[in-house]
Design a protein around this motif. Structure first.
Motif, PDB file in Angstrom:
ATOM      1  N   PHE A  37       0.955  -1.137   0.118  1.00 55.15           N
ATOM      2  CA  PHE A  37      -0.088  -0.001  -0.032  1.00 55.15           C
ATOM      3  C   PHE A  37       0.924   1.031   0.009  1.00 55.15           C
ATOM      4  O   PHE A  37       1.944   1.152   0.332  1.00 55.15           O
ATOM      5  N   SER A  38       0.546   2.350  -0.612  1.00 57.98           N
ATOM      6  CA  SER A  38       1.430   3.659  -0.470  1.00 57.98           C
ATOM      7  C   SER A  38       0.304   4.870   0.098  1.00 57.98           C
ATOM      8  O   SER A  38      -0.606   5.041  -0.765  1.00 57.98           O
ATOM      9  N   ASN A  39       0.512   4.905   1.135  1.00 54.30           N
ATOM     10  CA  ASN A  39      -0.222   6.298   1.824  1.00 54.30           C
ATOM     11  C   ASN A  39      -0.341   7.338   1.117  1.00 54.30           C
ATOM     12  O   ASN A  39      -0.995   8.315   0.870  1.00 54.30           O
ATOM     13  N   GLU A  40       1.223   7.585   0.507  1.00 54.10           N
ATOM     14  CA  GLU A  40       1.469   9.072  -0.294  1.00 54.10           C
ATOM     15  C   GLU A  40       0.606   9.001  -1.612  1.00 54.10           C
ATOM     16  O   GLU A  40       0.092   9.929  -2.013  1.00 54.10           O
ATOM     17  N   VAL A  41       0.753   7.828  -2.300  1.00 56.82           N
ATOM     18  CA  VAL A  41       0.058   7.844  -3.517  1.00 56.82           C
ATOM     19  C   VAL A  41      -1.796   8.111  -3.175  1.00 56.82           C
ATOM     20  O   VAL A  41      -2.255   9.244  -4.078  1.00 56.82           O
ATOM     21  N   VAL A  42      -2.189   7.319  -2.339  1.00 59.97           N
ATOM     22  CA  VAL A  42      -3.563   7.570  -2.115  1.00 59.97           C
ATOM     23  C   VAL A  42      -3.916   9.005  -1.412  1.00 59.97           C
ATOM     24  O   VAL A  42      -4.914   9.558  -2.185  1.00 59.97           O
ATOM     25  N   THR A  43      -3.009   9.398  -0.635  1.00 66.81           N
ATOM     26  CA  THR A  43      -3.297  10.674  -0.178  1.00 66.81           C
ATOM     27  C   THR A  43      -3.073  11.752  -1.257  1.00 66.81           C
ATOM     28  O   THR A  43      -4.223  12.929  -1.253  1.00 66.81           O
ATOM     29  N   LEU A  44      -2.108  11.724  -2.358  1.00 63.31           N
ATOM     30  CA  LEU A  44      -2.036  12.601  -3.305  1.00 63.31           C
ATOM     31  C   LEU A  44      -3.350  12.728  -4.073  1.00 63.31           C
ATOM     32  O   LEU A  44      -3.910  13.704  -4.445  1.00 63.31           O
ATOM     33  N   GLY A  53      -8.101  -1.003 -10.069  1.00 60.20           N
ATOM     34  CA  GLY A  53      -7.265  -1.537 -10.824  1.00 60.20           C
ATOM     35  C   GLY A  53      -7.330  -3.119 -10.210  1.00 60.20           C
ATOM     36  O   GLY A  53      -7.900  -3.295  -9.040  1.00 60.20           O
ATOM     37  N   ASN A  54      -6.786  -4.036 -11.110  1.00 61.74           N
ATOM     38  CA  ASN A  54      -6.686  -5.388 -10.649  1.00 61.74           C
ATOM     39  C   ASN A  54      -5.597  -5.405  -9.117  1.00 61.74           C
ATOM     40  O   ASN A  54      -6.144  -6.199  -8.271  1.00 61.74           O
ATOM     41  N   HIS A  55      -4.642  -4.586  -9.420  1.00 62.32           N
ATOM     42  CA  HIS A  55      -3.799  -4.606  -8.179  1.00 62.32           C
ATOM     43  C   HIS A  55      -4.347  -4.120  -6.686  1.00 62.32           C
ATOM     44  O   HIS A  55      -4.220  -4.680  -5.741  1.00 62.32           O
ATOM     45  N   ASP A  56      -5.475  -2.978  -7.069  1.00 61.75           N
ATOM     46  CA  ASP A  56      -6.148  -2.338  -6.027  1.00 61.75           C
ATOM     47  C   ASP A  56      -7.030  -3.615  -5.369  1.00 61.75           C
ATOM     48  O   ASP A  56      -7.193  -3.626  -4.325  1.00 61.75           O
ATOM     49  N   LEU A  57      -7.779  -4.225  -6.272  1.00 58.71           N
ATOM     50  CA  LEU A  57      -8.643  -5.151  -5.828  1.00 58.71           C
ATOM     51  C   LEU A  57      -8.082  -6.504  -5.010  1.00 58.71           C
ATOM     52  O   LEU A  57      -8.551  -6.803  -4.008  1.00 58.71           O
ATOM     53  N   GLN A  58      -6.884  -6.680  -5.568  1.00 62.46           N
ATOM     54  CA  GLN A  58      -6.132  -7.827  -5.097  1.00 62.46           C
ATOM     55  C   GLN A  58      -5.677  -7.316  -3.587  1.00 62.46           C
ATOM     56  O   GLN A  58      -5.638  -8.132  -2.432  1.00 62.46           O
ATOM     57  N   PHE A  59      -5.275  -6.312  -3.434  1.00 63.87           N
ATOM     58  CA  PHE A  59      -4.819  -5.688  -1.896  1.00 63.87           C
ATOM     59  C   PHE A  59      -5.813  -5.558  -1.205  1.00 63.87           C
ATOM     60  O   PHE A  59      -5.811  -6.292   0.099  1.00 63.87           O
ATOM     61  N   LEU A  60      -7.185  -4.958  -1.532  1.00 69.38           N
ATOM     62  CA  LEU A  60      -8.178  -4.996  -0.689  1.00 69.38           C
ATOM     63  C   LEU A  60      -8.772  -6.297  -0.114  1.00 69.38           C
ATOM     64  O   LEU A  60      -8.996  -6.430   0.982  1.00 69.38           O
ATOM     65  N   TRP A 114     -11.018   4.832   2.028  1.00 68.18           N
ATOM     66  CA  TRP A 114     -11.168   5.743   0.807  1.00 68.18           C
ATOM     67  C   TRP A 114     -10.962   4.760  -0.655  1.00 68.18           C
ATOM     68  O   TRP A 114     -11.728   4.785  -1.392  1.00 68.18           O
ATOM     69  N   LEU A 115      -9.939   4.246  -0.761  1.00 69.80           N
ATOM     70  CA  LEU A 115      -9.678   3.527  -1.694  1.00 69.80           C
ATOM     71  C   LEU A 115     -10.744   2.516  -2.080  1.00 69.80           C
ATOM     72  O   LEU A 115     -11.240   2.266  -2.956  1.00 69.80           O
ATOM     73  N   SER A 116     -11.267   1.730  -0.983  1.00 68.54           N
ATOM     74  CA  SER A 116     -12.461   0.593  -1.266  1.00 68.54           C
ATOM     75  C   SER A 116     -13.504   1.239  -1.615  1.00 68.54           C
ATOM     76  O   SER A 116     -14.419   0.574  -2.343  1.00 68.54           O
ATOM     77  N   GLU A 117     -13.551   2.557  -1.452  1.00 70.00           N
ATOM     78  CA  GLU A 117     -15.001   3.133  -1.961  1.00 70.00           C
ATOM     79  C   GLU A 117     -15.038   3.616  -3.334  1.00 70.00           C
ATOM     80  O   GLU A 117     -16.151   4.115  -4.235  1.00 70.00           O
TER      81      GLU A 117
END
Length: 190
Positions: free
Chosen positions: A38-45, A56-63, A83-86
């Protein structure tokens, strides 16, 4: 402004945002994070810029892994994971009187296909009722007319793999009123 396939690369995203300057809207075409990082910095930006993002597929696999582990990931801010999951899998919006559809992979069933500039899958995009289809997943920059629509892939602002641009990071800026797409290729530190 359009970014995609960030793969937890905060420096790549920050460079893209600085280089593109002010834009009316910021779109992110998925893979904000890696499936295992996970990248707090990317999601925050992206959150703080009010970006419209699709998963994306990587987001779904992480979640999926996050939920299996009971909400545990080293260093991941639970509020940012929430936030990402929403974020949706598809966004349909009107820009400059035109319809834009954004998905990570192909917006055609089964919705997971890679779309390369010369692949048969590209021609299937003509089935989509839109003026613009914005996709990611492949790190290959593309702006191609398909039937009556323009298909745009900004390449990757996080994982440089496109041999067509010398394996540089990239993003795109779409002028929705004219359909003009500008790509910018860059290396970190340049």
């Amino acid at each position: 402004g359009i970014v995609s396939d960030l793969h937890a690369n905060a420096a790549g995203l920050a460079a893209a945002l600085a280089r593109m300057g002010p834009v009316d809207e910021l779109l992110c075409v998925g893979d904000l994070v890696e499936e295992s990082r996970f990248s707090n910095e990317v999601v925050t930006l992206l959150r703080d810029r009010g970006a419209r993002c699709v998963l994306g597929n990587h987001d779904l696999q992480f979640l999926a892994g996050w939920h299996r582990r009971g909400g545990q990931a080293t260093g991941a801010d639970p509020e940012l994971v929430q936030w990402l999951s929403e974020q949706p899998l598809r966004i349909d919006l009107e820009v400059a009187g035109r319809v834009l559809v954004m998905t990570h992979a192909s917006p055609c069933e089964p919705f997971t296909q890679y779309v390369y500039p010369h692949s048969p899958e590209l021609q299937r995009l003509a089935e989509v009722e839109a003026d613009y289809v914005v996709i990611g997943r492949t790190p290959t920059r593309m702006a191609r007319e398909v039937g009556s629509l323009l298909a745009v892939n900004p390449g990757s602002a996080g994982l440089a793999q496109d041999p067509a641009n010398g394996k540089q990071l990239s993003y795109a800026v779409l002028d929705a009123a004219t359909g003009h797409v500008t790509f910018d290729d860059y290396r970190l530190g340049s």
